[in-house]
Design an enzyme around this catalytic site. Structure first.
Site, PDB file in Angstrom:
ATOM      1  CG  HIS A 128      25.708   8.886  -1.300  1.00  0.00           C
ATOM      2  ND1 HIS A 128      24.941  10.002  -1.064  1.00  0.00           N
ATOM      3  CD2 HIS A 128      26.385   9.160  -2.449  1.00  0.00           C
ATOM      4  CE1 HIS A 128      25.122  10.892  -2.034  1.00  0.00           C
ATOM      5  NE2 HIS A 128      26.019  10.400  -2.879  1.00  0.00           N
ATOM      6  CD  GLU A 129      29.780   7.858  -4.078  1.00  0.00           C
ATOM      7  OE1 GLU A 129      29.663   7.565  -5.281  1.00  0.00           O
ATOM      8  OE2 GLU A 129      29.795   9.032  -3.673  1.00  0.00           O
ATOM      9  CG  HIS A 168      25.179   7.907  -6.939  1.00  0.00           C
ATOM     10  ND1 HIS A 168      24.051   8.640  -7.200  1.00  0.00           N
ATOM     11  CD2 HIS A 168      25.903   8.637  -6.049  1.00  0.00           C
ATOM     12  CE1 HIS A 168      24.077   9.764  -6.497  1.00  0.00           C
ATOM     13  NE2 HIS A 168      25.184   9.781  -5.792  1.00  0.00           N
TER      14      HIS A 168
END
Length: 216
Positions: free
Chosen positions: A56-57, A60
Site C-alpha cells: 500500500h505504502e 503511494h
C-alpha cells in the site's frame, strides 16, 4: 544508477513490517516460544501486512515518483512505540497500527536518482491519483485473497493466508477511504467523487459482508 530509496529507507520499511506483523499475530507469535503458537497464523499475518500495509505504502511512493515527486517511507517512532505498547498491554486484544508512512514533496529531479520529466499541472489531481494508489492496491488484494479463499481447501494453509490477507486489506483499505483528513479518502473524495466511490464502496461492502462469506 542511483536508488529510488533514500539511506535507511529499506531498513525502516522492514522494521515497520516486522512490528505491525508481530502486532496483528501477537498471541500466536508469543506462544511460538513455548511451542503452542500456530506458525501458519504468524506466517499468514506477515503476508497480510506485506500486502495490506507495505505494498500500500509503496503504491503511494512509486506513483508519486512516476509523477515527478520525491517520496520516501519514514518510521514514525511514537507510532511504532504506541503500536507495541497497545498490543503488549492488551495482550494482543487491541492492535493500533501506525509505524510509518510515505512522505511526499514537490519533485526535485535527479535527486536520489529520480528522472521524471512529468510536471504536475493540477496539484489536487496529482494528490488524488497518488492517494488512490494505496487503497486501490488494498482493493485489488482484497478481491484476490477473497477469490483464493473460495478455491483453497477449507482449513488449509492457503485458506488461512487468504483469510488474513482479505481481512487486513479490506480493513485498512476501508479505513483509509473514510473522507476525513488526513486519510487518503479525504483527498480522493474532495477531487473526484465517482473515483472515490468506485474504490470505497467495494471495500466497505467487503468489510461488512466478508466475515459472512468467510464464515467468521
Amino acid at each position: 544508477m542511483s536508488s529510488q530509496f533514500s539511506p535507511g529507507e529499506i531498513s525502516s520499511i522492514i522494521i515497520a513490517w516486522l512490528v505491525l506483523s508481530i502486532a496483528i499475530t501477537y498471541q500466536d507469535f508469543v506462544r511460538l516460544f513455548s511451542g503452542t503458537g500456530r506458525l501458519e497464523f504468524v506466517i499468514a499475518g506477515f503476508v497480510a501486512t506485506a500486502t495490506g500495509f507495505i505494498i500500500h505504502e509503496m503504491g503511494h511512493k512509486f506513483v508519486a515518483i512516476r509523477r515527478g515527486y520525491v517520496a520516501h517511507f519514514r518510521l514514525w517512532m511514537w507510532g511504532l512505540l504506541l503500536t507495541l505498547f497497545v498490543v503488549i498491554f492488551s495482550q494482543g486484544g487491541i492492535v493500533f497500527g501506525a509505524p510509518g508512512a510515505v512522505y511526499i514533496a514537490p519533485a526535485a529531479t535527479a535527486y536520489y536518482g529520480y528522472d521524471s520529466t512529468y510536471r504536475p499541472r493540477d496539484p489536487e489531481q496529482e494528490n488524488m491519483v497518488i492517494s488512490a494508489a494505496g487503497p486501490g492496491i488494498n482493493l485489488a488484494f482484497a478481491v484476490t485473497f477473497l477469490s483464493l479463499f473460495f478455491v483453497a481447501p477449507l482449513g488449509s494453509f492457503l485458506s488461512t493466508i487468504a483469510q488474513f490477507g482479505f481481512l487486513l486489506n479490506a480493513g485498512l483499505g476501508s479505513f483509509n477511504m473514510i473522507p476525513v483528513p488526513p486519510l487518503d479518502g479525504s483527498k480522493i473524495f474532495r477531487k473526484n467523487i465517482p473515483v472515490a466511490l468506485a474504490i470505497a464502496l467495494p471495500l466497505w461492502a467487503m468489510l461488512f459482508l466478508g466475515p459472512y462469506y468467510l464464515g467468521i
